[in-house]
Design an enzyme around this catalytic site. Structure first.
Site, PDB file in Angstrom:
ATOM      1  N   ASP A 106     -14.595   2.010  -2.136  1.00 49.24           N
ATOM      2  CA  ASP A 106     -13.787   1.021  -1.418  1.00 49.24           C
ATOM      3  C   ASP A 106     -14.332   0.749  -0.018  1.00 49.24           C
ATOM      4  O   ASP A 106     -14.006  -0.275   0.581  1.00 49.24           O
ATOM      5  CB  ASP A 106     -12.334   1.509  -1.304  1.00 49.24           C
ATOM      6  CG  ASP A 106     -11.459   0.936  -2.406  1.00 49.24           C
ATOM      7  OD1 ASP A 106     -11.804  -0.143  -2.931  1.00 49.24           O
ATOM      8  OD2 ASP A 106     -10.439   1.550  -2.736  1.00 49.24           O
TER       9      ASP A 106
ATOM     10  N   LYS B 267      -8.265  -2.429 -13.806  1.00 49.98           N
ATOM     11  CA  LYS B 267      -9.545  -1.849 -13.387  1.00 49.98           C
ATOM     12  C   LYS B 267     -10.184  -1.085 -14.547  1.00 49.98           C
ATOM     13  O   LYS B 267     -11.398  -1.153 -14.760  1.00 49.98           O
ATOM     14  CB  LYS B 267      -9.336  -0.910 -12.189  1.00 49.98           C
ATOM     15  CG  LYS B 267      -9.062  -1.667 -10.897  1.00 49.98           C
ATOM     16  CD  LYS B 267      -8.560  -0.749  -9.791  1.00 49.98           C
ATOM     17  CE  LYS B 267      -8.118  -1.581  -8.587  1.00 49.98           C
ATOM     18  NZ  LYS B 267      -7.412  -0.764  -7.577  1.00 49.98           N
TER      19      LYS B 267
ATOM     20  N   GLN C 161      -5.517   4.871  -5.698  1.00 51.67           N
ATOM     21  CA  GLN C 161      -4.702   3.657  -5.718  1.00 51.67           C
ATOM     22  C   GLN C 161      -3.675   3.710  -4.595  1.00 51.67           C
ATOM     23  O   GLN C 161      -2.903   4.667  -4.487  1.00 51.67           O
ATOM     24  CB  GLN C 161      -4.009   3.526  -7.085  1.00 51.67           C
ATOM     25  CG  GLN C 161      -3.229   2.242  -7.262  1.00 51.67           C
ATOM     26  CD  GLN C 161      -4.121   1.012  -7.254  1.00 51.67           C
ATOM     27  OE1 GLN C 161      -5.235   1.010  -7.795  1.00 51.67           O
ATOM     28  NE2 GLN C 161      -3.651  -0.049  -6.612  1.00 51.67           N
TER      29      GLN C 161
END
Lengths: 371, 371
Positions: free
Chosen positions: B198, B129, B175
């Site tokens: 997200d 990422k 995460q």
């Protein structure tokens, strides 16, 4: 609400109620294509006789399969699911719980109902809710607000704010549809989520959708449908369920609730290419479109269970009052094929009101930490 | 996001990314039965050879229909959907947009990534990422937090609070999975919804589910799947789509997004009685379970389109590095039947990261009202 606790107990299950929404015939003809079209209860009078014959009469689709046709000929009528009787039992339990709460902690659940305008159907719905509240001991009378059609959105918001701040009000219900000059989302969003007994707040819908999360309230009609299935011992887990209609207030929450109960859910809607074929695969069909008699016998698998959420007022010269109420399901045809079916009226409707009462009780218990 | 604006444009579409979650083999063998099992990316090494042969090899189910068997014999391979190449194009557009924003208003999008522990897979995902962020001009380096496995939940919450308050941070990503002593819901709920790139906040999921409402961010993997379908001109509207798996982070949001696009959606899960039969009815299949090679050729209708979200690390002595990555779909079999299929790797994975970058850009533009 965990799947394992979904069966009715006065302390855990939820209801709520939303009155009818008027839709134009053109809109209603499209299967749940807008939020308004796919409500559980569409009250409108179909004035054209041609339209009556094309919409509201039951006749098998030309594509009905030989399987279902044979079933239609050979099968006796299915069991009629008596929503009114189940709702009565539930209301009795709610009344007992409310008495117990009043005696123990001196609290009476309060439900505020805000009505703007004088739509005949909305007025009737609000009246029915009020009667139901009184019958179980919920105080609705003290928090009844009936405003003129031309009331400003601001004034409605101020009433909501007042009820949000009033600790004796545990549930707030805004009768829909609101007059067209108001922004429905703004108004509904103003209701404090702990008092949103209809459960239409998007946060609540998200919590309903997500695994391992719990909604504050299950929207009433969704819960009414599933409660009827439970009461009649209809298996849901693993079974194929088709929800016809995808409105925010019925189709969507019903599908999400069924998914929580481990059904294999498909939603059929206005854009679905082959709704009849898909619906015919279902073990359980929930019809929630607001289009009278749309679901024919040919749509139903033999021995499926059918829950009819639609309620449409249809002109009928043979009736003394000049109209009747039809569901989304062609009862005469489907009753010969299904193993069980809800009637209209006396099916989902009374259960929806029972669920509103139940949600109000849940809200009051939660506010006072009463078990 | 309205259905009509769903096709990619850097200003409107959303992504997000969530790393793999480790599940026990016993859990993974159940089809999406828990949130952890049904993640889009399950990294685990299957150490038993017996297990490898029973799980990860492709072999047709005995119940495969004659239709699909015939198709398997007669049909050449389907088109392989090149997620890596599409992701590259999207990243180039994002980079251009970021340059334009920087030149116009001097703002660089900032993405904070919080990692707790040293799981090999999580560390690798975070690294990927970071590389992707750098390649398009997103500042992730300044907001990287790598904490010890034993860090307290409180400390993670404090970092989130700091990033919530920091106007140069536009997106916050924690995460997953978090170390087991933390409450994942508490941690995720602490992220300000405007920075939750997200899109896992239940309010956002509710807005995604509801008609006429708009989510702030579409969860990345869901958007990755639908974007691939659009890019390859796969019809969705009215078509039957089966989503296999119902996790909060992939299956559910993908089903909700497809519903917004007017697909007729069914979700197949661990409790579904006949998953193969139902999946075989679909025009489009999204497999998002985390069980390698579960979807066989016999599950697929000839010429269906198949999107494989699963990524599982499987021991493979023939590979120099000793392992390979398998998807949820038995590629060799399904490729002969489907008209198009995503590979693993180079399918949904790179698109998911592209969507995270896109969501971060959307968040930054929104924060600065930059069009």
């Amino acid at each position: 609400m965990a799947a394992s606790t979904m069966r009715f107990s006065p302390a855990t299950y939820n209801g709520g109620s939303r009155g009818p929404q008027r839709v134009s015939p053109a809109t209603a003809l499209r299967l749940g294509s807008t939020q308004n079209a796919a409500v559980f209860s569409v009250t409108r009078t179909i004035s054209s006789r041609a339209r009556i014959s094309s919409i509201s009469q039951c006749s098998s689709s030309s594509s009905s399969s030989s399987v279902t046709s044979a079933a239609m000929i050979n099968k006796a009528s299915g069991k009629v699911i008596d929503g009114k009787s189940v709702a009565k039992q539930i209301q009795e339990k709610i009344a007992t719980e409310i008495s117990r709460m009043k005696e123990s902690i001196g609290v009476v659940p309060g439900l505020a109902v805000i009505l703007a305008g004088n739509r005949e159907d909305s007025v009737a719905y609000v009246r029915n809710k009020k009667i139901a509240c009184e019958s179980v001991g919920i105080n609705s009378k003290s928090y009844e607000v009936h405003l003129a059609e031309e009331v400003s959105e601001q004034e409605v918001l101020e009433h909501i704010k007042g009820f949000n701040d009033d600790p004796s009000v545990h549930g707030i219900l805004v009768q829909l549809p609101l007059p067209p000059h108001m922004n429905q989302q703004n108004v509904l969003n103003a209701i404090q989520i702990e008092k949103d007994v209809d459960g239409f707040n998007p946060l609540n819908i998200g919590l309903l959708a997500m695994k391992d999360r719990e909604p504050l309230f299950v929207p009433c009609t969704a819960k009414a449908c599933i409660e009827l299935l439970h009461r009649y011992d209809v298996p849901i887990k693993g079974k194929r369920v088709v929800v016809v209609g995808r409105s925010n207030i019925v189709g969507l929450p019903t599908a999400l609730l069924l998914q929580r109960e481990d059904a294999t859910v498909s939603i059929v809607h206005s854009r679905t290419e082959n709704p009849e074929e898909i619906t015919r695969e279902a073990d359980v069909v929930i019809a929630a479109v607001g289009r009278p008699n749309m679901v024919k016998g040919s749509w139903i698998k033999p021995n499926a269970v059918v829950i009819d959420v639609g309620v449409t007022k249809v002109e009928d010269a043979k009736k003394r009052r000049g109209y009747r109420y039809d569901g989304d399901v062609c009862f005469e045809e489907v009753n010969k094929i299904a193993s069980a079916i809800t009637p209209v009226p006396r099916g989902v409707g009374p259960m929806t009101i029972a669920m509103l009462l139940s949600n109000t009780l849940v809200a009051a218990k939660r506010a006072h930490n009463f078990k």
